[in-house]
Design an enzyme around this catalytic site. Structure first.
Site, short mmCIF file in Angstrom:
data_model
loop_
_atom_site.label_atom_id
_atom_site.label_comp_id
_atom_site.label_asym_id
_atom_site.label_seq_id
_atom_site.Cartn_x
_atom_site.Cartn_y
_atom_site.Cartn_z
N ASP A 122 3.16 -36.76 -20.71
CA ASP A 122 2.26 -35.89 -20.11
C ASP A 122 1.59 -36.55 -18.92
OD1 ASP A 122 0.75 -33.52 -19.79
OD2 ASP A 122 0.09 -33.07 -21.60
C1 NOJ Z 1 -1.25 -31.74 -18.71
C2 NOJ Z 1 -1.02 -30.64 -19.62
O1 NOJ Z 1 -1.23 -31.29 -20.92
C3 NOJ Z 1 0.63 -30.19 -19.54
O2 NOJ Z 1 0.94 -29.51 -20.54
C4 NOJ Z 1 1.35 -30.06 -18.06
O3 NOJ Z 1 2.42 -29.58 -18.41
C5 NOJ Z 1 0.84 -31.17 -17.46
N1 NOJ Z 1 -0.59 -31.63 -17.39
C6 NOJ Z 1 1.63 -31.03 -15.93
O4 NOJ Z 1 0.79 -30.25 -15.29
#
Ligand code: NOJ
Length: 715
Positions: free
Chosen positions: A257
């Site tokens: 993430d």
């Molecule tokens: C953080 C989020 O937790 C995740 O779900 C997302 O795909 C990423 N950012 C990318 O934007």
């Protein structure tokens, strides 16, 4: 030697680490931008993946830099959070789950993939599969709700929809199951907080949707930001390498993430980026999203002998394999070359409207306040969300043009051109200002029916949107109470349309409003879909996929609870209950009314003695005793009466639908394979135990409305 092996043999360490790095292009930043400008890195081959870029021209421009400008010409993998649509927004996932229509879930993912691929994109960070039983947590809006079985069905449908028949086709996206795993039960519903769940709950509740995604061939998996019982998921060797790769054979890409590898320092398991990168690589994370920890940390880790070149090569191989499967080596411009036809776009809006209407949950409808009577001459449509097109899309708007979303006001004006629709917002979603309340309330005087559009703003759910109180925000309660009081004085009915990314805890409102629709956030066609239901063109068919609490203090409240040795008994003080409120939620999982009135009868199963190899056929008759045609949804639950470990009071095993005209009767057929009745025994391995299993069928998880029979499991 294959193309991929030749490339790996030719790559420098810096180029390899480039393939393991993903940075944001700055279009839709969802966290701190750490990795800086990408253009130069793409040209020198040290950046292989991008996120948050929109528009085929931009995507192709970047792709050209990589393919024509870098030494090895490896195409970029470019992804975006296509959570519930790309330019055309469908209902937010929790809303769409409420339609209980796996085919619709797959269709909207397919449509979103086609639209995003036409924009040059090749990857989505979806589906989100985190089971959530805590409405305080804002991210419940992105996922399947409270039940793991439902999460499995969602996983299958979404992976099928996004990835289509072959990833190689120019209209597909690589799907990414996230957030692996058990992100839903963050401490006290607080975003990004620690997670502590038992091994049993982990395996019974949180992992099954991911197992279903893997079995469906999902291309990628994203570990969650959070820790699990002390081990951050980004470095969870036992679950990433063990459960995911070894046990379930997942050989796709694990993408971290956003900055999660860097955040290992805050978690307190790494002192610096070298350690953080080492731990993530050891756990099997292939792509470092936004931390720049692999590029900055792994060269030192290799020098120190902490990470081997073979480990790095294995990760590079997985990333290049995904690019190959996506057809990017054969034609890096295959996505985004053929513009979509106007007919495809129009059809997508039609689907968006249809699915949105079916995602609406009618929570209450006293005195048949809905549908609005035909021939009304004046309706007051008030509240801060009545004329708020930008809010209709909800969180994760991707590339949706918020001005193109249809508001409730616009939808009703489209549907009722001959009706005078009066409007005033009355109050903002969140503010301390109350001066406009009175004039808005006075519109009730001039209207024959009153529709109040209230709730959360779009950005009050989603990532980083935990709430400790779940009432209407701002001054909305004052406004709603004043409007309800005025309408009551005048003898007029009030319909509340509730916008929310989670159940809002508003018992006072359910008490007084005549009808309440949970409209969640329905996407581009929200207003038209809401008008379809308000006017009766469509019977509401949505069912809440998460229990609707009476009080925040009840959370988590869900139907799959395990029994207590002292079940609640109002006449016995020393039993499992609250002193101040009932145990059950205000509306259970599966609750939702229609414009029909259904009764269920004649529940039967066969065979009544079942071996592990057999399928149980379940049939129930359904009659529409109402005056309008409608679709009913019935749920099938089981309960193992006596087992070696305590079993949940109800376990969802199926649901079915039937559309019936007034007076008609039909039969819903459901099936459960006996292997589904296995559970994790004392040793945490699957067991099939002989004995009685109760079968319940009904319109929701409300025990008082379930028909019951049972089968005997035999060895
Ligand atoms: C953080 C989020 O937790 C995740 O779900 C997302 O795909 C990423 N950012 C990318 O934007």
């Amino acid at each position: 030697m294959s193309r991929i092996e030749k490339l790996i043999a030719a790559m420098t360490l810096a180029e390899k680490l480039g393939q393991l790095t993903m940075t944001a292009s700055g279009y839709a930043v969802t966290g701190p931008v750490i990795a800086g400008d990408s253009t130069e890195s793409i040209k020198d081959g040290t950046l292989g993946n991008l996120l948050n870029m929109v528009g085929a021209d931009h995507v192709h421009e970047m792709q050209r830099l990589a393919v024509e400008g870098s030494r090895l010409g490896i195409p970029l993998l470019i992804g975006l959070d296509i959570i519930h649509g790309h330019r055309t927004l469908f209902p937010v996932p929790l809303a769409e789950v409420a339609s209980f229509d796996p085919e619709a879930w797959a269709v909207t993912a397919r449509e979103a993939a086609m639209e995003a691929a036409a924009d040059g994109l090749a990857m989505t960070f979806a589906p989100m599969l985190d089971v959530s039983r805590d409405p305080r947590w804002g991210r419940g809006v992105e996922g399947p709700g409270e039940d793991p079985w439902l999460g499995m069905r969602l996983a299958e449908a979404k992976v099928r929809g996004f990835q289509g028949a072959s990833l190689n086709s120019p209209d597909t996206l690589a799907a990414c199951a996230k957030h692996f795993c058990a992100y839903g039960p963050v401490t006290a519903g607080r975003e990004y907080a620690a997670v502590d769940v038992s091994e049993r709950t982990l395996h019974e509740v949180h992992l099954p949707p991911f197992a279903a995604a893997i079995a469906s061939g999902v291309a990628a998996v994203m570990p969650s930001f959070t820790d699990l019982c002390g081990i951050p998921m980004t470095v969870h060797v036992r679950l990433l390498r063990g459960w995911l790769r070894e046990k379930h054979g997942f050989d796709g890409v694990i993408v971290s993430d956003y900055n999660a590898i860097g955040e290992l320092i805050n978690h307190g398991v790494a002192a610096d980026l070298v350690e953080a990168a080492t731990l993530a690589m050891k756990a099997g994370v292939d792509i470092d999203m936004m931390a720049d920890a692999y590029r900055r940390g792994l060269p030192t880790a290799v020098e120190r002998g902490l990470v081997t070149m073979a480990e790095i090569d294995a990760a590079v191989r997985r990333v290049l394999t995904l690019k190959e499967r996506l057809g990017l080596f054969d034609d890096p411009y295959r996505r985004g070359t053929t513009p979509e036809t106007p007919a495809a776009i129009t059809n997508r809006r039609r689907i968006a409207r249809d699915v949105a209407a079916r995602s609406i949950v009618m929570l209450k409808n006293d005195g048949e306040a809905l549908p609005l009577p035909a021939g009304l001459r004046t309706i007051a449509v008030t509240g801060p969300l009545a004329n708020a097109p930008a809010e209709m899309g909800g969180p994760w708007g991707a590339a949706g043009n918020t001005q193109e979303h249809v508001s409730v006001l616009a939808g009703l004006r489209n549907a009722l051109p001959n009706c005078d629709i009066l409007h005033a917002a009355g109050v903002a979603t969140e503010s301390t200002e109350t001066a406009e309340i009175q004039p808005a309330v006075e519109l009730c005087d001039r209207a024959e029916a009153v529709v109040l559009c209230v709730g959360e703003a779009a950005n009050m759910s989603g990532e980083a949107a935990s709430r400790a109180g779940l009432d209407l925000p701002g001054q909305q309660r004052i406004f709603v109470e004043a409007a309800l009081a005025r309408a009551k004085e005048l003898g007029k009915k009030v319909v509340v349309v509730l916008f929310c990314g989670r159940p809002l805890v508003v018992p006072w409102l359910f008490d007084k409003a005549d009808a309440v629709l949970a409209a969640w956030f329905l996407g581009s066609e929200a207003g038209n879909a809401i008008a379809d239901v308000l006017t009766g063109r469509v019977s509401p068919g949505g069912r809440t996929p998460i229990a609707w609490p009476r009080a925040v203090g009840q959370i988590p409240v869900f139907f799959g609870e395990r029994p207590s040795g002292r079940p609640a008994n109002p006449t016995d003080h020393f039993t499992s209950k609250y002193l101040d409120i009932p145990n059950d939620p205000l509306f259970p999982f599966g609750h939702g009314l229609t414009y029909g009135r259904f009764t269920l009868s004649n529940l039967r199963v066969s065979p009544d003695r079942v071996t592990e190899r057999e399928t149980i056929e379940v049939h129930v008759d359904v009659k529409n005793e109402g005056t309008r045609a409608a679709q009913e949804t019935v749920f099938l639950f089981t309960h193992d009466r006596v087992a070696s470990v305590t079993r949940p009071l109800l376990e969802l095993r199926g649901f079915g639908k039937i559309t019936l005209k007034p007076g008609d009767t039909g039969t819903v057929h459901l099936r459960v394979h006996a292997t589904e009745l296995r559970f994790l025994g004392v040793e945490m391995t699957p067991v099939f135990e002989p004995g009685e299993v109760e079968i319940f069928v009904g319109p929701s998880a409300d025990r008082t409305r379930l028909l019951k029979t049972s089968v005997q499991l035999v060895g």
